[in-house]
Scaffold this active site. Structure first.
Site, PDB file in Angstrom:
ATOM      1  N   LYS A  74       0.951  -1.259   0.164  1.00 44.77           N
ATOM      2  CA  LYS A  74      -0.018  -0.032  -0.120  1.00 44.77           C
ATOM      3  C   LYS A  74       0.899   1.302   0.134  1.00 44.77           C
ATOM      4  CE  LYS A  74      -1.854   1.562   4.009  1.00 44.77           C
ATOM      5  NZ  LYS A  74      -1.558   2.867   4.284  1.00 44.77           N
ATOM      6  N   ASN A  75       1.792   1.274   0.858  1.00 41.72           N
ATOM      7  CA  ASN A  75       2.634   2.539   0.907  1.00 41.72           C
ATOM      8  C   ASN A  75       3.630   2.686  -0.050  1.00 41.72           C
ATOM      9  OD1 ASN A  75       0.939   2.990   3.446  1.00 41.72           O
ATOM     10  ND2 ASN A  75       2.373   2.233   4.564  1.00 41.72           N
ATOM     11  N   CYS A 124      -5.346  12.333  12.222  1.00 37.13           N
ATOM     12  CA  CYS A 124      -5.889  11.195  12.085  1.00 37.13           C
ATOM     13  C   CYS A 124      -5.795  10.507  13.162  1.00 37.13           C
ATOM     14  CB  CYS A 124      -5.002  10.277  10.757  1.00 37.13           C
ATOM     15  SG  CYS A 124      -3.925   9.325  11.207  1.00 37.13           S
TER      16      CYS A 124
END
Ligand code: EPZ
Length: 416
Positions: A23-24, A118
């Site tokens: 993902k990253n 977040c």
């Protein structure tokens, strides 16, 4: 996609699971494709929520993005791409801050919404801005937006007070198309940084030192679109390694780069898991007993913060007391309250969690508070007696491709 996962615990995981693309690495390489002239084709990009949101943002700015039949992601960026990211979409995705460097590099201007705080702590951007300013960009923060313009760009030197992954990436992207030499001191060394450097180099950038704490970039005038395969996801792999450990299971994990897993392998072996490398994959066998271990999260090659919640979960049933220190984010123990609802004994003092191992956890209704907390709750549910309902499961779908199929594929009992 469902909004909750219901898991019946008490079953060993067994079988084979294939790890998806990282993902990253995917998110930053998609952002970097904005610098490319032509059609970029990316292989091994996971079809996860975060990727979809980033592609929506690019499409909203005028890019063409499409998944080809063989699962490759194609991206075409017109010269007319708008330099502003839509607030509604970019506030959903912290990683939209990675558009700063590539939009500045392509359009000499960028306007992105300040990423909201977040679920794992405040997410300042000071090091990103320090880096872009070192290359000549002018940056202002107003009305919840970051506005950046780059009249005259010139290579420069920047010291990162903390080896921020995102700041390193934004500077690398801008420096790749900035005349002169840029040096990043105390750069992040994560494998995803190296993957970005390999991608930018394939496009024609001249980058040396990626993976070390000093990265040198010679700006190129133009970068061409290329076909590139993203590295496998070391955190997804680590999560399945933890699943075998916590259930006393025995799984084969395919599509991994073993060196990326070194800190995770080391700590899981200290808990007693048996981990062996078998042609391109790794086999993880849990022994049914988990020894308590201490964990300190640190920038790579230290123990990854993105595996901290998962280790916390499995250590709740260890023999003994474990001490976990979170050194990267300032609020990454939110999963503790949910684990305590399952019978865990954990005490949090600031950046330290003390976990007193209990005989077993019991199933409960719990809430995911962020992506890795969600993964941790899955691990706890696998080991717990009875059923666990994990709400806010959408957090999990943000970063784990095909997770329901992969879990059932290794014998997990999903009830719903
Ligand atoms: C990346 O986030 C990852 N996300 C995170 O993965 C990962 O946890 C993190 O790196 C650390 O490895 C992506 O790559 C999309 P940082 P990033 O900048 O770049 C402070 C996951 O679960 N900091 O290295 O935002 C910051 O507050 C996600 O997959 C500043 O002080 O992380 C934090 O405490 C979660 N000023 C620390 O550095 C800045 O300008 C690490 O942040 C930037 C960061």
């Amino acid at each position: 996609m469902r909004d909750s996962l219901v898991i019946e615990g008490g079953h060993r995981v067994e079988g084979t699971v294939k790890v998806s693309g990282a993902k990253n690495a995917s998110l930053v390489i998609i952002a970097a494709s904005i610098l490319a002239h032509g059609r970029t084709e990316l292989e091994n990009v996971p079809r996860i929520k975060d990727v979809e949101v980033l592609l929506d943002i690019l499409a909203n700015q005028g890019c063409l993005t499409e998944w080809t039949d063989e699962g490759t992601l194609a991206i075409e960026v017109p010269d007319s791409i708008t330099p502003e990211s839509p607030y509604e979409l970019s506030k959903k995705l912290r990683a939209s801050n990675l558009l700063l460097g590539s939009l500045l590099g392509r359009k000499r201007e960028a306007r992105i919404s300040m990423p909201g705080g977040c679920d794992i702590g405040s997410r300042p951007m000071d090091l990103h801005l320090k880096g872009l300013q070192a290359l000549g960009a002018t940056v202002s923060l107003e009305h919840g937006y970051i506005e950046a313009t780059a009249g005259r760009l010139q290579g420069g030197r920047v010291y990162l007070d903390f080896p921020s992954v995102g700041a390193t990436e934004n500077i690398m992207m801008l420096a790749s198309v900035t005349p002169g030499t840029t040096i990043i001191d105390n750069a992040a060394k994560e494998p995803e940084i190296v993957d970005l450097a390999n991608f930018l180099s394939a496009m024609g950038a001249r980058i040396r030192g990626a993976g070390t704490d000093l990265i040198k970039i010679e700006g190129a005038s133009k970068l061409k679109a290329v076909r590139y395969a993203v590295i496998p996801d070391r955190i997804e792999a680590g999560t399945y390694m933890a699943a075998a450990t916590v259930t006393g299971g025995d799984i084969m994990i395919e599509n991994v780069i073993p060196t990326h897993l070194l800190p995770i392998k080391a700590k899981l072996e200290e808990t007693g898991a048996r981990i062996t490398q078998i042609n391109g994959g790794i086999r993880v066998q849990g022994t049914g007993r988990i020894r308590a271990v201490d964990i300190k999260t640190l920038p790579y090659p230290g123990f990854p913060t993105d595996m901290q919640s998962q280790m916390l979960a499995i250590l709740t049933i260890a023999e003994g007391t474990s001490v976990i220190v979170e050194n990267v984010f300032d609020n990454r123990f939110q999963v503790v309250d949910e684990l305590k609802r399952m019978g865990a004994k954990i005490k949090v003092e600031g950046h330290t969690a003390v976990v007193e191992g209990v005989k077993h956890l019991h199933g409960a209704r719990v809430k995911a508070t962020d992506l890795r907390a969600g993964a941790a709750l899955i691990l706890a549910a696998l080991a717990a007696r009875g059923q666990t309902v994990i709400e806010n499961a959408y957090y999990i779908f943000r970063g784990y491709e095909d997770i329901e199929r992969k879990l059932t594929g290794i014998g997990v009992k999903l009830i719903n």
